[in-house]
Write a protein that holds these residues in place. Structure first.
Motif, PDB file in Angstrom:
ATOM      1  N   GLU A 177       0.825  -1.210   0.000  1.00 61.80           N
ATOM      2  CA  GLU A 177       0.000   0.000   0.000  1.00 61.80           C
ATOM      3  C   GLU A 177       0.860   1.261   0.000  1.00 61.80           C
ATOM      4  OE1 GLU A 177      -3.724   1.162   2.693  1.00 61.80           O
ATOM      5  OE2 GLU A 177      -1.813   1.529   3.701  1.00 61.80           O
ATOM      6  N   GLY A 178       1.879   1.293   0.860  1.00 60.99           N
ATOM      7  CA  GLY A 178       2.718   2.483   0.966  1.00 60.99           C
ATOM      8  C   GLY A 178       3.492   2.764  -0.300  1.00 60.99           C
ATOM      9  N   LEU A 179       3.988   1.710  -0.953  1.00 60.13           N
ATOM     10  CA  LEU A 179       4.715   1.899  -2.204  1.00 60.13           C
ATOM     11  C   LEU A 179       3.807   2.498  -3.271  1.00 60.13           C
ATOM     12  CD1 LEU A 179       7.239   1.499  -3.952  1.00 60.13           C
ATOM     13  CD2 LEU A 179       6.493  -0.859  -4.349  1.00 60.13           C
ATOM     14  N   ALA A 180       2.587   1.981  -3.368  1.00 61.15           N
ATOM     15  CA  ALA A 180       1.646   2.512  -4.357  1.00 61.15           C
ATOM     16  C   ALA A 180       1.343   3.982  -4.097  1.00 61.15           C
ATOM     17  CB  ALA A 180       0.356   1.687  -4.334  1.00 61.15           C
ATOM     18  N   MET A 181       1.189   4.346  -2.841  1.00 62.30           N
ATOM     19  CA  MET A 181       0.898   5.741  -2.502  1.00 62.30           C
ATOM     20  C   MET A 181       2.116   6.636  -2.710  1.00 62.30           C
ATOM     21  SD  MET A 181      -1.494   5.500   0.888  1.00 62.30           S
ATOM     22  CE  MET A 181      -3.186   4.909   0.774  1.00 62.30           C
ATOM     23  N   ALA A 182       3.296   6.147  -2.381  1.00 65.70           N
ATOM     24  CA  ALA A 182       4.499   6.957  -2.500  1.00 65.70           C
ATOM     25  C   ALA A 182       4.842   7.260  -3.959  1.00 65.70           C
ATOM     26  CB  ALA A 182       5.672   6.260  -1.819  1.00 65.70           C
ATOM     27  N   ILE A 183       4.566   6.312  -4.853  1.00 62.85           N
ATOM     28  CA  ILE A 183       4.848   6.533  -6.269  1.00 62.85           C
ATOM     29  C   ILE A 183       4.091   7.751  -6.788  1.00 62.85           C
ATOM     30  CG2 ILE A 183       4.404   5.590  -8.579  1.00 62.85           C
ATOM     31  CD1 ILE A 183       5.223   2.854  -7.459  1.00 62.85           C
ATOM     32  N   GLU A 221       7.557  15.052   1.696  1.00 60.98           N
ATOM     33  CA  GLU A 221       6.826  15.093   2.958  1.00 60.98           C
ATOM     34  C   GLU A 221       5.592  14.187   2.929  1.00 60.98           C
ATOM     35  OE1 GLU A 221       9.349  18.692   2.693  1.00 60.98           O
ATOM     36  OE2 GLU A 221       7.953  17.706   1.323  1.00 60.98           O
ATOM     37  N   ALA A 222       4.907  14.159   1.791  1.00 60.13           N
ATOM     38  CA  ALA A 222       3.715  13.311   1.672  1.00 60.13           C
ATOM     39  C   ALA A 222       4.094  11.836   1.742  1.00 60.13           C
ATOM     40  CB  ALA A 222       2.989  13.606   0.359  1.00 60.13           C
ATOM     41  N   ALA A 223       5.179  11.472   1.065  1.00 57.52           N
ATOM     42  CA  ALA A 223       5.635  10.082   1.113  1.00 57.52           C
ATOM     43  C   ALA A 223       6.069   9.704   2.523  1.00 57.52           C
ATOM     44  CB  ALA A 223       6.776   9.871   0.125  1.00 57.52           C
ATOM     45  N   MET A 224       6.769  10.613   3.200  1.00 55.06           N
ATOM     46  CA  MET A 224       7.241  10.313   4.553  1.00 55.06           C
ATOM     47  C   MET A 224       6.089  10.233   5.554  1.00 55.06           C
ATOM     48  SD  MET A 224      10.870  12.239   5.045  1.00 55.06           S
ATOM     49  CE  MET A 224      12.228  11.081   5.189  1.00 55.06           C
ATOM     50  N   ALA A 225       5.023  10.964   5.316  1.00 53.91           N
ATOM     51  CA  ALA A 225       3.858  10.867   6.187  1.00 53.91           C
ATOM     52  C   ALA A 225       3.265   9.460   6.123  1.00 53.91           C
ATOM     53  CB  ALA A 225       2.816  11.911   5.802  1.00 53.91           C
ATOM     54  N   ILE A 226       3.236   8.881   4.925  1.00 58.05           N
ATOM     55  CA  ILE A 226       2.757   7.504   4.767  1.00 58.05           C
ATOM     56  C   ILE A 226       3.717   6.547   5.465  1.00 58.05           C
ATOM     57  CG2 ILE A 226       2.293   5.672   3.088  1.00 58.05           C
ATOM     58  CD1 ILE A 226       1.635   8.027   1.086  1.00 58.05           C
ATOM     59  N   GLU A 227       5.017   6.756   5.285  1.00 56.86           N
ATOM     60  CA  GLU A 227       6.005   5.893   5.925  1.00 56.86           C
ATOM     61  C   GLU A 227       5.894   5.946   7.441  1.00 56.86           C
ATOM     62  OE1 GLU A 227       9.566   6.052   2.549  1.00 56.86           O
ATOM     63  OE2 GLU A 227       9.747   7.212   4.400  1.00 56.86           O
ATOM     64  N   ASN A 228       5.774   7.154   7.985  1.00 55.63           N
ATOM     65  CA  ASN A 228       5.686   7.301   9.440  1.00 55.63           C
ATOM     66  C   ASN A 228       4.457   6.580   9.996  1.00 55.63           C
ATOM     67  OD1 ASN A 228       7.987   8.861   9.328  1.00 55.63           O
ATOM     68  ND2 ASN A 228       6.897  10.818   9.425  1.00 55.63           N
ATOM     69  N   ARG A 229       3.347   6.744   9.329  1.00 48.76           N
ATOM     70  CA  ARG A 229       2.113   6.073   9.747  1.00 48.76           C
ATOM     71  C   ARG A 229       2.282   4.559   9.716  1.00 48.76           C
ATOM     72  NH1 ARG A 229      -1.028   3.214   5.425  1.00 48.76           N
ATOM     73  NH2 ARG A 229      -3.231   3.262   5.989  1.00 48.76           N
ATOM     74  N   ASN A 230       2.898   4.033   8.618  1.00 43.67           N
ATOM     75  CA  ASN A 230       3.071   2.585   8.498  1.00 43.67           C
ATOM     76  C   ASN A 230       3.990   2.037   9.587  1.00 43.67           C
ATOM     77  OD1 ASN A 230       1.472   2.760   6.261  1.00 43.67           O
ATOM     78  ND2 ASN A 230       2.984   2.012   4.803  1.00 43.67           N
ATOM     79  N   GLN A 231       5.081   2.745   9.871  1.00 42.40           N
ATOM     80  CA  GLN A 231       6.027   2.242  10.858  1.00 42.40           C
ATOM     81  C   GLN A 231       5.441   2.261  12.272  1.00 42.40           C
ATOM     82  OE1 GLN A 231       7.667   0.615   9.001  1.00 42.40           O
ATOM     83  NE2 GLN A 231       9.815   1.250   9.105  1.00 42.40           N
ATOM     84  N   ILE A 232       4.690   3.301  12.590  1.00 46.24           N
ATOM     85  CA  ILE A 232       4.061   3.357  13.915  1.00 46.24           C
ATOM     86  C   ILE A 232       3.073   2.210  14.084  1.00 46.24           C
ATOM     87  CG2 ILE A 232       2.455   4.677  15.348  1.00 46.24           C
ATOM     88  CD1 ILE A 232       3.889   7.211  14.292  1.00 46.24           C
TER      89      ILE A 232
END
Length: 266
Positions: free
Chosen positions: A217-223, A229-240
């Motif tokens: 999911e995160g890869l699809a959104m980050a692409i 900042e938008a990509a990192m927001a997804i990453e931060n949410r996933n890691q938490i």
């Protein structure tokens, strides 16, 4: 073996579904019944936590030769397809492939044309047999090659230049070049495709269930993210979210103890 389908078969091997397009007499070309069955299968996957990986392949001599032109021409009743008829009905299969949280590994041999090419592109990992040849066949029958997500998937996988070349001409890309441009991860003899899939499956199942889902999911959104900042927001949410799972502790223990992790369902 899952029951109830006629144009596809689904063999369950633990947490992996082996999905086979099963119209070998027609090179697994896409007909109305197949579209209905694929819509049903991929739609149900969204709510099925027991399946973590789908391996998609074709029976017989082809992965999928694209639309069954004869049946398409002779078809009677047309599905609603969101108001776009058969076009929208088939397009929904590819949307469901990308929406489902399971990782899709395609094993491609022989022709993968038109909508069959799009099946491969909509997958997450592609392994090609030496006989594989893929093309955006739509343009060769008077249509646009911008169809079934190809104009979205292909430039993101191989870049705009190669995507333009393939889509504007309808030329085939064979296994060796597909590997060279990064379209497929590996090329093996056709009779070794199933065996070649197993190391990939093993690596995928080594991830925690949530970690695997959220990475897809995160890869699809980050692409498609508009900024770092938008990509990192997804990453931060996933890691938490993944770090709060009990499987994170199990993954850390397994790593330290140099053993395979024993993840719980999540």
């Amino acid at each position: 073996m899952a029951e109830g389908y006629r144009t596809i078969t689904v063999e369950k091997r633990g947490q992996v579904d082996w999905l086979t397009l099963n119209r070998p007499e027609a090179l697994n070309s896409i007909n109305l019944e197949m579209v209905g069955e694929l819509n049903d299968y991929f739609g149900k996957l969204y709510h099925d936590g027991s399946v973590r990986v789908v391996v998609m392949r074709g029976a017989g001599k082809a992965f999928c030769a694209g639309l069954d032109i004869k049946e398409h021409h002779d078809r009677g009743e047309v599905p609603f397809g969101g108001g776009y008829g058969f076009q929208g009905y088939l397009a929904d299969v590819y949307i469901k492939m990308r929406r489902c949280p399971q990782v899709i590994v395609s094993l491609i041999h022989g022709p993968a044309c038109g909508g069959g090419f799009a099946f491969a592109l909509a997958s997450d990992i592609r392994i090609a047999g030496e006989s594989a040849r893929m093309n955006a066949a739509f343009i060769r029958i008077g249509l646009s090659s911008c169809d079934m997500g190809v104009s979205y998937f292909l430039p993101r996988l191989v870049g705009g230049s190669i995507a333009a070349e393939l889509m504007l001409t309808g030329r085939f890309i064979k296994a060796s070049r597909a590997l060279a441009v990064g379209l497929v991860a590996e090329v093996v003899p056709d009779d070794q495709l199933e065996a070649a899939a197993q190391p990939w499956i093993d690596d995928l199942l080594h991830a925690s269930p949530m970690g695997l889902r959220m990475t897809k999911e995160g890869l699809a959104m980050a692409i498609d993210a508009g900024s770092l900042e938008a990509a990192m927001a997804i990453e931060n949410r996933n890691q938490i979210m993944t770090s709060r799972s009990g499987n994170f502790a199990e993954g850390m223990r397994a790593f330290m103890e140099k053993r395979a992790p024993n993840y719980a369902p999540e």
